[in-house]
Design a protein around this motif. Structure first.
Motif, mmCIF file in Angstrom:
data_model
loop_
_atom_site.group_PDB
_atom_site.id
_atom_site.type_symbol
_atom_site.label_atom_id
_atom_site.label_comp_id
_atom_site.label_asym_id
_atom_site.label_seq_id
_atom_site.Cartn_x
_atom_site.Cartn_y
_atom_site.Cartn_z
ATOM 1 N N THR A 102 7.856 6.324 -7.549
ATOM 2 C CA THR A 102 6.264 5.724 -6.829
ATOM 3 C C THR A 102 5.672 4.633 -7.195
ATOM 4 N N GLY A 103 5.244 3.853 -6.483
ATOM 5 C CA GLY A 103 4.583 2.744 -6.616
ATOM 6 C C GLY A 103 5.464 1.671 -7.018
ATOM 7 N N HIS A 104 5.569 0.813 -8.080
ATOM 8 C CA HIS A 104 6.356 -0.330 -8.499
ATOM 9 C C HIS A 104 7.290 0.387 -9.498
ATOM 10 N N THR A 105 7.585 1.574 -9.471
ATOM 11 C CA THR A 105 8.252 2.204 -10.618
ATOM 12 C C THR A 105 9.731 2.736 -10.073
ATOM 13 N N LYS B 158 -4.185 -7.317 -6.716
ATOM 14 C CA LYS B 158 -3.199 -6.661 -5.678
ATOM 15 C C LYS B 158 -2.645 -7.537 -4.739
ATOM 16 N N GLU C 166 7.324 -3.925 -13.479
ATOM 17 C CA GLU C 166 6.608 -4.681 -12.489
ATOM 18 C C GLU C 166 7.397 -5.769 -12.146
#
Length: 435
Positions: free
Chosen positions: A15-18, A296, A339
């Motif tokens: 999820t996200g930048h993982t 962002k 990241e």
């Protein structure tokens, strides 16, 4: 080819930048990933299964090593391999105008072809499966990428000394149609090498073909100061005032940003490509990576060219991105490893418009690498992502696959030409320039 990778650890997007690490198999059919899983659900894997089973061209026991998406080098000048260790220890403007430009004027198209092949070989050793290349003569570079089976997105280096808007438009159509491995985005070298008339023409061309625009932006403090003297605006503000960002794009380096520049990047969803090793070697500065992330603003990572780096090594860049950010902000917790790995893979793919090979997933293009965990720098296995960013190196790259083809494996290249022939050609170019 039909290739089965089994007994593997596979790094997938979370999820996200993982990221998440699973164990199982990854199957490639042609140039696509067709299956990621534990290898037991054969009913959904292949369109054709022979009575004796799947007809594999090759089955590779990964040995509990890691398969992951290849790195995306989001800013390069591949043909500048001939200037590696030639014009060093100089500030940017002296390096560029007194050393680089005069030597580049001596290059022939065939020189660029072989110099790009040398760059491609180095990308492969570093697990880089695509690069975003800017050069004044991109056609021979595009031929080199296509002949090697490597994926390259090109952008023009338009300036007052080479190329014209008409040539750039012609290149846009030619390279985008040349191969499924080559594509082209609009760009120009930099504000300080490009007249206002050409910049206005670039904005009009971008609107005509609906292309993002890329250029060297705010690389040095003097570049920004001089631009403000000429136009009363920073390079970012000037490009925005000309309507250049209607279809996106971004900048390379992006070190000396003002508040309005950050706002423009946010508004236009532009991408900042950071080049830490080059910026250090030329004493240009440290990009505000944490600020970009806080705002962002998407970030990608590039090596820049082998004349200013001098090494096309994504492992070194990743460490410098996070290490320099921590020092700049005096905050050891900022810009974490996950990241940075995202920037080096998916972030770079976003900058290049390569959404079809931005991560490992069924249906995506098979641009992937195999990382050796059986090396001292990868042990113990506390956290694979942190090992890659903080202690990883080229020695850990066992295999690099682009578009379903293995181009590099265990220090051997499979690019249609021997390493020795490439080395011979590039050294002949150097010898000719010395006479």
């Amino acid at each position: 080819m039909n290739i089965r990778f089994y007994n593997a650890k596979i790094l997938l997007p979370g999820t996200g930048h993982t990221f998440q690490l699973i164990e199982g198999e990854l199957w490639v059919k042609g140039n696509r990933i067709v299956y990621i899983g534990d290898g037991t659900d054969t009913s959904r894997i292949y369109e054709h299964v022979e009575p004796e089973g799947i007809l594999w061209d090759r089955q590779i026991d990964v040995g509990k090593n890691v398969l992951m998406s290849g790195f995306k080098d989001a800013h390069t000048h591949s043909a500048m391999t001939f200037l590696r260790s030639y014009a060093d220890d100089l500030p940017l403007q002296e390096w560029l105008t007194q050393q680089v430009f005069p030597k580049e004027a001596l290059l022939k198209e065939d020189d660029i072809y072989w110099l790009c092949k040398l760059g491609i070989m180095e990308y492969l050793t570093s697990g880089i499966t695509s690069n975003f290349d800017m050069y004044f003569a991109p056609l021979p570079g595009a031929r080199a990428s296509s002949d090697c089976g490597f994926r390259t997105v090109f952008t023009s280096g338009l300036n007052d000394f080479c190329e014209s808007l008409e040539e750039v438009e012609d290149l846009y159509h030619k390279i985008n149609a040349m191969s499924d491995l080559t594509s082209f985005k609009l760009g120009f070298h930099a504000e300080y090498t490009t007249s206002l008339k050409l910049l206005e023409g670039m904005a009009a061309l971008a609107d005509k073909v609906r292309s993002p625009v890329w250029f060297h932006n705010a690389e040095t403090a003097s570049e920004v100061a001089d631009c403000k003297k000429r136009y009363g605006k920073t390079p970012t503000q000037l490009a925005e005032s000309l309507g250049m960002y209607a279809y996106g794009g971004g900048g390379y380096h992006c070190i000396y940003f003002e508040e309005e520049d950050f706002e423009i990047f946010k508004k236009r969803r532009l991408i900042a490509v950071t080049n830490p090793a080059s910026n250090l070697k030329l004493a240009s500065g440290i990009a505000p990576v944490k600020r970009f992330l806080d705002e962002k603003i998407p970030v990608a990572i590039g090596t820049d060219g082998p004349a200013s780096n001098n090494c096309l090594d994504m492992f070194r860049e990743m460490f410098l991105v996070t290490g320099l950010a921590k020092v700049k902000e005096q905050d050891a917790a900022c810009v974490p490893a996950e990241e940075v790995l995202y920037m080096a893979t998916t972030g770079g793919a976003e900058a290049m418009g390569l959404s079809d090979c931005d991560s490992l997933a069924e249906g995506k293009l098979a641009d992937l690498i195999l990382i050796d965990l059986k090396q001292p720098n990868m042990q113990p296995e506390n956290d694979f992502v942190k090992n890659i960013v903080y202690s990883g190196s080229k020695q850990n790259v066992l295999l690099t696959m682009v578009n379903g083809e293995i181009l590099y494996e265990k220090q051997k290249f499979f690019i249609g030409v021997s390493a020795e022939e490439v080395y011979r050609h590039v050294n002949e170019i150097i010898e000719r320039m010395r006479t």
